[in-house]
Design an enzyme around this catalytic site. Structure first.
Site, PDB file in Angstrom:
ATOM      1  N   GLU A   4      60.547  97.773  40.411  1.00  0.00           N
ATOM      2  CA  GLU A   4      61.704  97.599  40.771  1.00  0.00           C
ATOM      3  C   GLU A   4      62.503  96.572  40.330  1.00  0.00           C
ATOM      4  O   GLU A   4      63.812  96.625  40.068  1.00  0.00           O
ATOM      5  CB  GLU A   4      61.547  97.237  42.504  1.00  0.00           C
TER       6      GLU A   4
ATOM      7  N   GLU B 126      69.516  99.809  49.066  1.00  0.00           N
ATOM      8  CA  GLU B 126      68.320 100.233  48.799  1.00  0.00           C
ATOM      9  C   GLU B 126      68.433 101.605  48.321  1.00  0.00           C
ATOM     10  O   GLU B 126      68.779 102.543  48.988  1.00  0.00           O
ATOM     11  CB  GLU B 126      67.532 100.206  50.012  1.00  0.00           C
TER      12      GLU B 126
HETATM   13 ZN    ZN Z   1      63.683  94.742  46.519  1.00  0.00          ZN
END
Ligand code: ZN
Length: 235
Positions: free
Chosen positions: A75, A200
């Site tokens: 990520e 997100e």
């Molecule tokens: Zn994160």
């Protein structure tokens, strides 16, 4: 004679230049802070990232490692790549862009410092870029804003509205409502005094989302969508 004089004043080179800059560079004079979540070396520095900081009236860890896809695309690396793509677009449109970190091989900064960077820059808008580590059966994106912060909410709506058609990504199927969420536990939002959201962009633990995120062409579409949302908010 008078109309001619008036015309000469109107075409004054400096005024014409200012007009041209405004037309060609829609974000001229705007400052945007981009916060790529986590950092590439957080995982190997637990003492630093577990240190407690003020997250807005309560103490919370400086940061976390972030998640990854099942085949190991992190990520932190993903967030940084999308942030660089977004920065390039915004600078091309005339914005002043500040990144909260400028590489993916370091540690931090902590969430309170990420907020402070936006505050010190007097950002017109700030965005944290993340990808989620949700349940593998769920996918989609959601934009998180601060409670009781109308500008943060307006930014979230503009980002949602631009991101969905640019990417084709659905609203999150496993959290939030209609691609939005409000959270009080995020220090990076709590400590911000400028309009800020956290997106997100997808769920890294979902196979379909992971396949998309690993495509550079798809990440470019995500950056375009984020840029369009910020432009909508700033115009
Ligand atoms: Zn994160």
């Amino acid at each position: 004679m008078r109309p001619v004089r008036a015309l000469r004043v109107y075409l004054d080179p400096m005024h014409a230049l200012v007009l041209a800059v405004a037309l060609v560079l829609p974000l001229h004079g705007k400052t945007v802070v981009i916060d790529p979540g986590h950092n590439g070396a957080n995982w190997s520095h637990p003492a630093e990232i577990n240190r407690l900081v003020d997250a807005g009236g309560f103490r919370k860890a400086c940061d976390t490692t972030g998640t990854s896809t099942s085949d190991g695309y992190t990520e932190a690396g993903y967030n940084f790549d999308v942030a660089l793509r977004l920065a390039r677009i915004l600078r091309h449109d005339g914005a002043t862009v500040v990144l909260t970190r400028t590489s993916n091989d370091g540690v931090g900064p902590c969430i309170d410092e990420r907020a402070a960077i936006g505050n010190r820059a007097h950002a017109d808008a700030a965005i944290s870029i993340h990808a989620d580590g949700g349940p593998s059966g769920g996918r989609g994106f959601h934009v998180i804003y601060k409670p009781n912060a109308p500008e943060s909410r307006r930014l979230a709506l503009d980002v949602r509205q631009a991101f969905a058609p640019a990417t084709g990504e659905p609203y999150s199927t496993y959290t939030g409502h209609d691609g939005l969420d409000v959270r009080t536990d995020l220090g990076g939002l709590n400590r911000s005094t400028v309009p800020k959201v956290l997106i997100e962009t997808a769920n890294m633990r979902n196979a379909e989302d992971a396949r998309l995120l690993e495509s550079p062409a798809y990440r470019q579409r995500e950056a375009s969508g984020l840029a369009r949302g910020l432009e909508r908010f700033l115009s």
